[in-house]
Scaffold this motif. Structure first.
Motif, PDB file in Angstrom:
ATOM      1  N   UNK A   3      40.018  42.655  45.467  1.00  0.00           N
ATOM      2  CA  UNK A   3      38.806  42.421  44.693  1.00  0.00           C
ATOM      3  C   UNK A   3      39.137  41.883  43.304  1.00  0.00           C
ATOM      4  N   UNK A   4      40.155  42.461  42.657  1.00  0.00           N
ATOM      5  CA  UNK A   4      40.559  41.967  41.337  1.00  0.00           C
ATOM      6  C   UNK A   4      41.079  40.536  41.424  1.00  0.00           C
ATOM      7  N   UNK A   5      41.862  40.266  42.459  1.00  0.00           N
ATOM      8  CA  UNK A   5      42.344  38.891  42.628  1.00  0.00           C
ATOM      9  C   UNK A   5      41.180  37.921  42.785  1.00  0.00           C
ATOM     10  N   UNK A  27      38.141  33.550  40.693  1.00  0.00           N
ATOM     11  CA  UNK A  27      36.833  32.958  40.400  1.00  0.00           C
ATOM     12  C   UNK A  27      36.716  32.596  38.917  1.00  0.00           C
ATOM     13  N   UNK A  28      37.248  33.477  38.044  1.00  0.00           N
ATOM     14  CA  UNK A  28      37.238  33.167  36.614  1.00  0.00           C
ATOM     15  C   UNK A  28      38.107  31.951  36.318  1.00  0.00           C
ATOM     16  N   UNK A  73      42.755  29.586  32.383  1.00  0.00           N
ATOM     17  CA  UNK A  73      42.693  29.620  33.850  1.00  0.00           C
ATOM     18  C   UNK A  73      44.053  29.976  34.443  1.00  0.00           C
ATOM     19  N   UNK A  74      45.132  29.363  33.876  1.00  0.00           N
ATOM     20  CA  UNK A  74      46.466  29.696  34.379  1.00  0.00           C
ATOM     21  C   UNK A  74      46.796  31.172  34.124  1.00  0.00           C
ATOM     22  N   UNK A 125      46.382  37.236  38.740  1.00  0.00           N
ATOM     23  CA  UNK A 125      46.113  37.414  40.173  1.00  0.00           C
ATOM     24  C   UNK A 125      47.409  37.471  40.970  1.00  0.00           C
ATOM     25  N   UNK A 126      48.397  36.634  40.552  1.00  0.00           N
ATOM     26  CA  UNK A 126      49.688  36.648  41.230  1.00  0.00           C
ATOM     27  C   UNK A 126      50.379  38.001  41.058  1.00  0.00           C
ATOM     28  N   UNK A 127      50.304  38.553  39.825  1.00  0.00           N
ATOM     29  CA  UNK A 127      50.909  39.858  39.568  1.00  0.00           C
ATOM     30  C   UNK A 127      50.269  40.940  40.437  1.00  0.00           C
ATOM     31  N   UNK A 128      48.944  40.897  40.551  1.00  0.00           N
ATOM     32  CA  UNK A 128      48.257  41.884  41.394  1.00  0.00           C
ATOM     33  C   UNK A 128      48.647  41.708  42.856  1.00  0.00           C
TER      34      UNK A 128
END
Length: 420
Positions: free
Chosen positions: A229-231, A236-237, A249-250, A256-259
């Protein structure tokens, strides 16, 4: 009780059938000793009084043959072919053995009536070997034979010689029937106990399976589902700001990659032992909470951690550490998704007999009375999962909130007091 000839039990010392249990074997041993005592005393009395008679060699020979046949009973039972199921009649070798014993005894009694009382252990052999009706008929025949033998020895008719053998026969049969029924009741009780234990074990296995499924669903919700969900929110952000603010954005993509990496570690940990990945890295619950706060901070939410050891230096049980970390993960996931908060705080307080975790936020708040007690829908595991974890640990959960005033979730878990 007459057992199944094919059953896995030792030979009966007094009959041609195997004994069913230790009590049965002990009774068979008593009957065997009784048989040889009676035949020995009868032989001694006959030799003392009638050794010069012409029938003496025949009586002695028949007594020896009867004793030998009686000794052959266990061997006949072992060599007898196994019956299929519970046949009403024993195998043919056993019937032949019993017929030979009764015949030799009858001829012996005709020649020497003093051997009549050897019939008492024979009653037991007959009752254990034959089906009930046939056994009763043969016992009655043996009883009549004993009565006639006693009357033949008496100088005149004596009613006691009729009543005595009949009473002994009736008592022997009654005792045997009582033992048979007692054994049947005991076997029925044992069968019921075994069946109940099996049903209880099956029920416990089912309950354990359901509990494990519920626990796994909570684990997946608090880790993989929340991470995904966090990813999704971060990606989306990033998609919304990709053209206007590529650097931001990056940053969302890197977060997201860390999660995703953490979720991968969690998935591998599920396969290993289902322990939280943050705890598996070492450092205990304190370090895991700091790592969680750092990971959840960003994108409009700042999370801080406060640890109050309270003088306690003993480590918390692993089960408590794992549960509190999962509770913190689930609570922060709810804060991020539902509260609209900009700040949250994790406070861990260690006392002598309990550990308390507070999760506070400055969000929009809600009415705690409207929270579900059980999971609902695809995203309904948050607070119900936390409650379930607290119940499993014997702790308490308190939620304080009101619309527009944020929320505070307090989980208190009892722990053993540290040793001296």
């Amino acid at each position: 009780m007459r057992p199944d000839p094919s059953g896995p039990s030792g030979p009966d010392s007094g009959t041609g059938l195997p004994a069913a249990d230790p009590d049965d074997r002990r009774l068979a041993l008593v009957m065997r000793v009784t048989f040889f005592v009676l035949i020995g005393t009868s032989m001694l009395r006959f030799v003392q009084r009638h050794t010069q008679e012409a029938r003496a060699p025949w009586v002695i020979a028949l007594a020896v043959v009867l004793a030998a046949l009686y000794l052959l009973g266990p061997a006949v039972a072992v060599k007898a072919p196994p019956a299929r199921g519970r046949a009403p009649w024993p195998p043919a070798p056993v019937l032949a053995w019993l017929g030979a014993v009764v015949t030799v005894w009858a001829v012996l009694v005709l020649l020497a009536p003093s051997f009549a009382w050897v019939a008492v252990p024979l009653f037991y052999s007959v009752l254990r070997t034959l089906p009930p009706v046939s056994a009763y008929v043969l016992v009655g025949f043996l009883t009549l034979f004993v009565i006639f033998a006693q009357l033949a020895l008496a100088p005149r008719f004596n009613l006691d010689l009729v009543i005595g053998p009949a009473a002994v026969s009736a008592l022997t049969t009654a005792v045997f029937l009582h033992m048979q029924r007692q054994a049947a009741r005991q076997h029925a009780l044992i069968d019921d106990l075994v069946r109940t234990r099996r049903e209880l074990a099956a029920t416990e296995r089912r309950a354990g399976t359901l509990a494990e499924r519920q626990r796994l669903s909570m684990e997946i919700h608090d880790t993989l589902a929340q991470g995904l969900s966090s990813q999704q929110m971060l990606l989306q952000a990033a998609d919304r700001t990709w053209d206007t603010d590529p650097a931001k954005a990056r940053g969302h993509v890197r977060a997201a990659t860390s999660i995703a990496e953490l979720n991968l570690a969690e998935a591998r940990r599920f396969v290993h032992d289902l322990a939280p990945a943050d705890l598996a890295h070492g450092g205990g619950l304190d370090a895991a909470l700091h790592a969680l706060a750092e990971r959840e901070s960003g994108a409009g939410l700042a999370v801080r951690v406060h640890i109050d050891a309270g003088g306690r230096t003993a480590p918390l049980p692993e089960r408590v550490q794992s549960a509190l970390l999962r509770i913190a993960q689930g609570a922060l996931a709810n804060v991020r998704e539902h509260s609209g908060a900009t700040a949250a705080a994790l406070t861990l307080t260690r006392l002598d007999d309990q550990v308390v975790l507070d999760v506070a936020d400055n969000g929009r708040g809600f009415d705690p009375a409207g929270l579900p007690d059980t999971p609902s829908g695809l995203r309904g595991h948050g607070v119900p999962a936390i409650r379930a974890r607290i119940r499993q640990l014997g702790g308490t959960l308190t939620i304080e909130s009101a619309p527009g005033e944020g929320a505070v979730l307090t989980a208190a878990v009892p722990v053993p007091a540290p040793g001296p």
